[in-house]
Design an enzyme around this catalytic site. Structure first.
Site, PDB file in Angstrom:
ATOM      1  N   THR A 269       0.848  -1.331  -0.089  1.00 18.21           N
ATOM      2  CA  THR A 269       0.129  -0.128   0.013  1.00 18.21           C
ATOM      3  C   THR A 269       0.748   1.371   0.116  1.00 18.21           C
ATOM      4  O   THR A 269       0.597   2.102  -0.860  1.00 18.21           O
ATOM      5  CB  THR A 269      -0.806  -0.059   1.288  1.00 18.21           C
ATOM      6  OG1 THR A 269      -0.199  -0.335   2.274  1.00 18.21           O
ATOM      7  CG2 THR A 269      -1.939  -0.890   1.189  1.00 18.21           C
ATOM      8  N   PHE A 402      -8.283   4.783   3.874  1.00 19.36           N
ATOM      9  CA  PHE A 402      -7.720   3.753   4.834  1.00 19.36           C
ATOM     10  C   PHE A 402      -8.782   3.023   5.417  1.00 19.36           C
ATOM     11  O   PHE A 402      -8.712   2.378   6.452  1.00 19.36           O
ATOM     12  CB  PHE A 402      -7.142   4.695   5.911  1.00 19.36           C
ATOM     13  CG  PHE A 402      -5.824   5.222   5.420  1.00 19.36           C
ATOM     14  CD1 PHE A 402      -4.581   4.529   5.576  1.00 19.36           C
ATOM     15  CD2 PHE A 402      -5.723   6.677   5.276  1.00 19.36           C
ATOM     16  CE1 PHE A 402      -3.321   5.045   4.946  1.00 19.36           C
ATOM     17  CE2 PHE A 402      -4.197   7.187   4.865  1.00 19.36           C
ATOM     18  CZ  PHE A 402      -3.236   6.329   4.747  1.00 19.36           C
ATOM     19  N   CYS A 409      -7.559   1.147   8.708  1.00 22.61           N
ATOM     20  CA  CYS A 409      -6.172   1.026   8.591  1.00 22.61           C
ATOM     21  C   CYS A 409      -5.455   1.285  10.142  1.00 22.61           C
ATOM     22  O   CYS A 409      -5.529   2.307  10.711  1.00 22.61           O
ATOM     23  CB  CYS A 409      -5.518   1.775   7.815  1.00 22.61           C
ATOM     24  SG  CYS A 409      -3.735   1.268   7.611  1.00 22.61           S
TER      25      CYS A 409
END
Ligand code: HEM
Length: 465
Positions: A269, A402, A409
């Site tokens: 990511t 996110f 996240c």
């Protein structure tokens, strides 16, 4: 409102829409159908119907955690073959999610992350050194080097391991095993379950890759147990931490599941975001200039330090805008909350009927282009709209790279510090050029997306700082 039928591509009996899919870049098909069918459509894959949502209004509604919850389905469910009940792939309500989440939250807190700065800087400087030694006419693959950087960074900062990726020609074998594992997990998620039970060369390689990743994580865990340290990192937090709620610790199996999870979630990511950022800046020279001016003004020729990172509003905006246009995790999966009594029928937008076990794909990358939020120029790269003030005024859930709510996240502060640092180090030291000025953005997809066949040239501006 009257109930409206949900449109979608017709597909075939049993196998559904599998033959509609672009096998190399399935995202292309998913996005293409959103263009064709609109803000909500249905598609049948892996023996199951999914709704795909892409307007701000519907995605915002589906982000309500009282009504909807993360669903581990399709490719992500297959990723459980490798990392089981690790944080990313744990089912809603699974006990080990709560345990690991509560133990790890402080370890991902701002203080701990700040304490990782020196190790992050060590690796960012290794990247700069590598580029400084290449002739400035040599095209280089930023995704490849950012992947080396982010994998080494998460391994070093989270678990004290050194992959030394900048000192070897080929990437660490963990990367190959991981990439193949993710691609095959995606393929398995689109097939019918019965097809996955047939032994094939692909499935043999798949389980071999899984065993290899487990071995790498187990070796790091055993090494730490044999050579204990008082380092404040994720591995020590998992070995020694006790859940404040239940008093329980993590088993070795759960630690290994989470270590592999961090190695996977923590680097693809971040490297994808850095690569897209480089692409966006080179395509938009005005933004490139403004970013480099900011870094020159704030950092100058000094070694980058933590204090500098809090003074880079434009660089922050560039990263946010990149994450809007090119979210490396382009979609997330939810369903009506499994533990709640729902209104009957469950409706989205007051007019689309959803089954209680309905799989719903939130197409975040497409939602980020909704003109109702981002205006008629939503497709353009304009970091100004992501400076703190406009950014803080955005409607809730309209910027979601996110993920959502409690399943969002956990590594965001880690990633943010790392990305700001890398941007400062490389733009302080280099001028960048497209290797091919006619390059048209293409996407490479496995669990995440990144630019495909994208090359740049790096020219040292002065002696390395
Ligand atoms: C979850 C994005 C960096 C670890 C997620 C999710 C997204 C995301 C969208 C939610 C997935 C879902 O709903 O299925 C990103 C982006 C990053 C980044 C865009 C970088 C720019 C990191 C880093 C780490 C990490 C550096 C580890 C150090 C995780 C974990 C989860 C997660 C463990 C699962 C959290 C949970 O469900 O409890 N991330 N991530 N990520 N991420 Fe990240």
């Amino acid at each position: 409102k009257a109930i409206k039928p949900i449109p979608g591509p017709p597909g075939l009996p049993i196998v559904g829409n599998i033959f509609d899919m672009d096998f190399v870049t399935p995202l292309k098909t998913i996005e293409g159908f959103a263009d064709q069918y609109g803000e909500i459509y249905k598609i049948k894959l892996g023996g199951r119907e999914h709704l795909v949502l892409s307007s701000y209004e519907l995605v915002h509604e589906a982000c309500d955690e009282k009504r909807f919850a993360k669903q581990v389905a399709a490719g992500l469910e297959q990723v459980r073959n490798g990392v089981g009940d690790g944080l990313f792939t744990a089912y809603t309500g699974e006990e080990n999610w709560g345990l690991a989440h509560r133990v790890l939250i402080p370890a991902f807190g701002p203080l701990t992350i700040r304490g990782m700065f020196d190790e992050m800087a060590d690796l960012a400087n290794q990247l700069a050194l590598k580029w400084a030694r290449l002739p400035s006419t040599t095209p280089l693959d930023p995704s490849d080097d950012f992947t080396r950087l982010t994998l080494d960074t998460i391994t070093l900062c989270a678990m004290g391991g050194r992959f030394n990726s900048f000192y070897t020609e080929n990437q660490h074998p963990f990367v190959d095993a991981m990439v193949n594992f993710l691609i095959e997990s995606g393929n398995r998620g689109r097939r019918l379950p019965a097809m996955n039970r047939i032994p094939t060369a692909a499935s043999e390689a798949y389980f071999k890759d899984i065993n290899f990743m487990k071995q790498v994580a187990m070796d790091l865990l055993n090494d730490r147990k044999e050579h204990p340290t008082d380092k404040k990192d994720l591995l020590n937090a998992m070995i020694h931490g006790k859940d404040p709620q239940t008093g329980k610790g993590l088993t070795d199996e759960l630690i290994v599941n989470n270590m592999i999870t961090f190695l996977i979630a923590g680097h693809e990511t971040t490297s994808g975001t850095l690569s897209f950022t480089m692409y966006n800046l080179l395509k938009n020279p005005e933004t490139y200039k403004r970013l480099q001016e900011e870094i020159d003004r704030v950092v100058g020729r000094d070694p980058v330090n933590l204090d500098h990172l809090s003074k880079l509003p434009y660089t922050n905006a560039v990263l946010r805008e990149t994450l809007r246009l090119s979210s490396p995790i382009p979609l997330i999966n939810v369903r009506p909350h499994p533990f709640d009594n729902h209104e009957d029928p469950i409706l989205l937008g007051g007019q689309y009927k959803v089954e209680p076990d309905q799989s719903m794909i939130l197409l975040i990358k497409k939602m980020h282009l909704d003109p109702k939020v981002y205006g008629a120029d939503a497709n353009e790269f304009k970091p100004e709209r992501m400076l703190d003030e406009p950014f803080n005024q955005l409607p809730p859930d309209s910027w979601k790279p996110f993920g959502n709510g409690m399943r969002a996240c956990i590594g965001r502060p880690f990633a943010w510090q790392e990305m700001l640092l890398v941007m400062a180090v490389i733009f302080q030291n280099f001028d960048f050029y497209m290797a091919d000025t006619n390059y048209q953005l293409a996407i490479k997809q496995n669990l995440t997306i990144k630019p495909k066949d994208f090359h740049i040239k790096a020219r040292l501006r002065h002696g390395l700082t």
